[in-house]
Design a protein around this motif. Structure first.
Motif, PDB file in Angstrom:
ATOM      1  N   ARG A 154       0.111   7.127  10.582  1.00 43.84           N
ATOM      2  CA  ARG A 154      -1.142   6.608  11.144  1.00 43.84           C
ATOM      3  C   ARG A 154      -2.107   6.181  10.029  1.00 43.84           C
ATOM      4  NH1 ARG A 154      -1.680  11.122  15.161  1.00 43.84           N
ATOM      5  NH2 ARG A 154      -0.855  10.337  17.134  1.00 43.84           N
ATOM      6  N   GLU A 155      -2.186   7.010   9.012  1.00 43.13           N
ATOM      7  CA  GLU A 155      -3.117   6.745   7.913  1.00 43.13           C
ATOM      8  C   GLU A 155      -2.785   5.439   7.201  1.00 43.13           C
ATOM      9  OE1 GLU A 155      -4.467   8.809   3.658  1.00 43.13           O
ATOM     10  OE2 GLU A 155      -3.179   9.898   5.059  1.00 43.13           O
ATOM     11  N   LYS A 187       0.863  -1.179   0.000  1.00 43.13           N
ATOM     12  CA  LYS A 187       0.000   0.000   0.000  1.00 43.13           C
ATOM     13  C   LYS A 187       0.897   1.226   0.000  1.00 43.13           C
ATOM     14  CE  LYS A 187      -3.501   2.247   2.968  1.00 43.13           C
ATOM     15  NZ  LYS A 187      -4.203   2.137   4.274  1.00 43.13           N
ATOM     16  N   CYS A 235      -0.968   2.832   8.233  1.00 42.99           N
ATOM     17  CA  CYS A 235      -0.893   1.579   9.006  1.00 42.99           C
ATOM     18  C   CYS A 235      -2.146   1.325   9.824  1.00 42.99           C
ATOM     19  CB  CYS A 235       0.338   1.590   9.914  1.00 42.99           C
ATOM     20  SG  CYS A 235       0.210   2.666  11.354  1.00 42.99           S
ATOM     21  N   SER A 236      -3.227   2.019   9.531  1.00 43.57           N
ATOM     22  CA  SER A 236      -4.430   1.938  10.366  1.00 43.57           C
ATOM     23  C   SER A 236      -5.014   0.532  10.455  1.00 43.57           C
ATOM     24  CB  SER A 236      -5.493   2.910   9.844  1.00 43.57           C
ATOM     25  OG  SER A 236      -5.804   2.610   8.493  1.00 43.57           O
ATOM     26  N   ASN A 237      -4.870  -0.264   9.380  1.00 38.45           N
ATOM     27  CA  ASN A 237      -5.469  -1.607   9.381  1.00 38.45           C
ATOM     28  C   ASN A 237      -4.430  -2.728   9.300  1.00 38.45           C
ATOM     29  OD1 ASN A 237      -8.202  -0.663   9.417  1.00 38.45           O
ATOM     30  ND2 ASN A 237      -7.973  -0.107   7.248  1.00 38.45           N
ATOM     31  N   SER A 238      -3.186  -2.428   9.675  1.00 38.94           N
ATOM     32  CA  SER A 238      -2.141  -3.453   9.593  1.00 38.94           C
ATOM     33  C   SER A 238      -1.594  -3.778  10.980  1.00 38.94           C
ATOM     34  CB  SER A 238      -1.007  -2.965   8.687  1.00 38.94           C
ATOM     35  OG  SER A 238       0.004  -3.949   8.626  1.00 38.94           O
ATOM     36  N   ASP A 239      -1.668  -5.065  11.339  1.00 40.80           N
ATOM     37  CA  ASP A 239      -1.149  -5.519  12.637  1.00 40.80           C
ATOM     38  C   ASP A 239       0.222  -6.171  12.505  1.00 40.80           C
ATOM     39  OD1 ASP A 239      -3.519  -4.735  13.944  1.00 40.80           O
ATOM     40  OD2 ASP A 239      -4.502  -6.623  13.371  1.00 40.80           O
TER      41      ASP A 239
END
Length: 283
Positions: A53-54, A30, A56-60
């Protein structure tokens, strides 16, 4: 099945900054691009934090943050000076470590891009790899046997005299520097893309400026050859959006040198930052 590790890779430029999630196969999962904030230190830092922040918002699976910065870097990722962004003295490594609770790696942007070329790109089979970026500024870095220990400091700021003006290579030869060079010949340009279009159209003043630029680049490459003895030179940067105009001429001036367009082209900085982070984590 074990999840793949992800690095947040950041390439800060004098015009735009790019942010990417990159996996261990060096695939960009991404990415996003934002204009770089100039002159305002707090807003500059906040823009980096918010962009991280934008993305990596949905990556663990993120294991580190790695940034290439267009200027000298001190201990613990302390940004000493960003000449083309007009900001100094930022404890960026400490800020990001505190904010995201992740390992943070920060190096000069040319060094990060050179690392990509030396480890994964055109330079992977050579001992001495020199990377050159011609964009808003003019930068370079050296990797010797997969190490950045011998890399020069801000080579674009090496003093250089042209037609009685003692400045530095970047002042005349970078994307922004082309405007300074063109003025010597009575030509006003807005950017390098416009300049190379004028060259394509055989504008007389542009052609005079172009010949001078080739000579300055010739001197720059000879300086690198004499001081750093590369086996291969790799190039990228915003000016290379116009490479069809000048690349063959540059090669013709230097048939004794191994000149290559970067394997990763405009992604060299992002891939290099990720490669540097994974290598550092594994060592």
């Amino acid at each position: 099945m074990k999840d793949k590790r992800i690095v947040i890779s950041v390439d800060i430029g004098g015009t735009n900054s790019r942010f990417a999630l990159i996996d261990e196969n060096f695939q960009i999962v991404k990415s996003l691009t934002h204009p770089t904030v100039l002159y305002k230190k707090d807003e500059f830092v906040n823009s980096i934090v918010e962009s991280i922040r934008e993305i990596c918002s949905n990556s663990d699976d993120v294991v580190a943050i790695s940034l290439g910065i267009p200027g000298p870097i001190g201990n613990k990722g302390h940004v000493i000076d960003l000449p083309n962004i007009h900001i100094q003295d930022i404890p960026l490594g400490e800020i990001l470590s505190k904010e995201f609770k992740l390992p943070v790696f920060i190096r000069n942007d040319a060094e990060m891009a050179c690392f990509a070329e030396a480890m994964l790109g055109h330079g992977k089979n050579y001992q001495r790899v020199f990377f050159i970026t011609i964009s808003t500024g003019l930068g370079g870095a050296l990797v010797v046997n997969h190490s950045l220990k011998e890399s020069p400091h801000e080579i674009g700021h090496t003093p250089y005299t042209f037609q009685g003006q003692t400045k530095f290579f970047e002042y005349f030869a970078s994307g922004n520097g082309l405007s300074n060079l063109a003025k010597i010949y009575g030509l006003e340009i807005q950017n390098s893309y416009q300049f190379f279009k004028l060259v394509e159209n055989n504008n007389t003043l542009a052609l005079k400026t172009y010949e001078a630029w080739l000579q300055i680049m010739n001197d720059f490459l000879l300086f690198i050859k004499e001081h750093y003895h590369p086996d291969i030179y790799t190039f990228t940067g915003g000016v290379f959006n116009s490479k069809e105009v000048f690349w063959n001429d540059l090669i013709a001036h230097h048939q004794d040198l191994n000149l290559q367009v970067c394997y990763f082209d405009q992604n060299a900085g992002l891939i290099g930052a990720a490669c540097y982070a994974f290598t550092s984590l594994d060592n």
